[in-house]
Design a protein around this motif. Structure first.
Motif, PDB file in Angstrom:
ATOM      1  N   UNK A  28       0.877  -1.178   0.000  1.00 14.12           N
ATOM      2  CA  UNK A  28       0.000   0.000   0.000  1.00 14.12           C
ATOM      3  C   UNK A  28       0.906   1.216   0.000  1.00 14.12           C
ATOM      4  N   UNK A  29       0.369   2.360  -0.385  1.00 11.80           N
ATOM      5  CA  UNK A  29       1.141   3.592  -0.292  1.00 11.80           C
ATOM      6  C   UNK A  29       1.268   3.972   1.174  1.00 11.80           C
ATOM      7  N   UNK A  30       2.428   4.453   1.564  1.00  8.72           N
ATOM      8  CA  UNK A  30       2.653   4.794   2.968  1.00  8.72           C
ATOM      9  C   UNK A  30       1.934   6.076   3.379  1.00  8.72           C
ATOM     10  N   UNK A  31       1.618   6.929   2.415  1.00 10.00           N
ATOM     11  CA  UNK A  31       0.886   8.167   2.704  1.00 10.00           C
ATOM     12  C   UNK A  31      -0.024   8.475   1.523  1.00 10.00           C
ATOM     13  N   UNK A  32      -1.076   9.212   1.791  1.00 11.91           N
ATOM     14  CA  UNK A  32      -1.999   9.588   0.719  1.00 11.91           C
ATOM     15  C   UNK A  32      -1.242  10.390  -0.330  1.00 11.91           C
ATOM     16  N   UNK A  33      -1.386  10.034  -1.604  1.00  8.55           N
ATOM     17  CA  UNK A  33      -0.658  10.758  -2.643  1.00  8.55           C
ATOM     18  C   UNK A  33      -1.214  12.171  -2.821  1.00  8.55           C
ATOM     19  N   UNK A  34      -0.312  13.121  -3.041  1.00  7.64           N
ATOM     20  CA  UNK A  34      -0.771  14.478  -3.326  1.00  7.64           C
ATOM     21  C   UNK A  34      -1.211  14.552  -4.787  1.00  7.64           C
ATOM     22  N   UNK A  35      -1.650  15.709  -5.221  1.00 10.60           N
ATOM     23  CA  UNK A  35      -2.190  15.828  -6.581  1.00 10.60           C
ATOM     24  C   UNK A  35      -1.140  15.535  -7.642  1.00 10.60           C
ATOM     25  N   UNK A  36       0.108  15.893  -7.397  1.00  9.84           N
ATOM     26  CA  UNK A  36       1.182  15.617  -8.362  1.00  9.84           C
ATOM     27  C   UNK A  36       1.414  14.112  -8.477  1.00  9.84           C
ATOM     28  N   UNK A  37       1.485  13.424  -7.335  1.00  6.61           N
ATOM     29  CA  UNK A  37       1.692  11.980  -7.348  1.00  6.61           C
ATOM     30  C   UNK A  37       0.515  11.255  -7.994  1.00  6.61           C
ATOM     31  N   UNK A  38      -0.715  11.694  -7.707  1.00  4.24           N
ATOM     32  CA  UNK A  38      -1.884  11.068  -8.332  1.00  4.24           C
ATOM     33  C   UNK A  38      -1.835  11.257  -9.841  1.00  4.24           C
TER      34      UNK A  38
END
Length: 116
Positions: A28-38
């Motif tokens: 799983x991702x360790x943190x919620x992705x920001x808009x750039x990562x999404x």
């Protein structure tokens, strides 16, 4: 004589090579992705699949290792979707993350993501 030296050396190389490769596991991702990562995840998937008409929610990869990619329905023809959903599993091998297509061979690297 030469064979007696080569066999143990070959076995030592094989054993050490097997130990140095980390085993892939669902992640799983360790943190919620920001808009750039999404945006990067969406772009990587669309490029790998060769389609621009795809819908997905990369933010769910914090809760689950499954990413479902759906073709966008044709406007006015909501009962007709151009294709079927594709399911990917977020995988991790040590420090690298990638999406692996379920039942397929497509592997999409996600180099700037942190997985657990």
């Amino acid at each position: 004589m030469i064979l007696s030296r080569i066999v143990p050396l070959t076995l030592a190389i094989i054993v050490s090579a097997c130990q140095s490769v980390p085993k892939a596991k669902a992640a799983k991702l360790s943190a919620a992705p920001d808009t750039v990562q999404m945006s990067e995840i969406r772009k990587a998937v669309k490029t790998a699949m060769g389609r621009s008409d795809l819908d997905m929610d990369p933010g769910r990869l914090v809760e689950t290792s499954i990413l479902i990619v759906r073709p966008v329905a044709v406007e006015g023809l909501t009962d007709r979707v151009p294709g079927t959903p594709t399911r990917f599993t977020l995988m991790s091998t040590g420090t690298s993350c990638y999406l692996l297509e379920a039942g397929g061979e497509m592997r999409i690297p996600l180099p700037d993501m942190n997985c657990i």
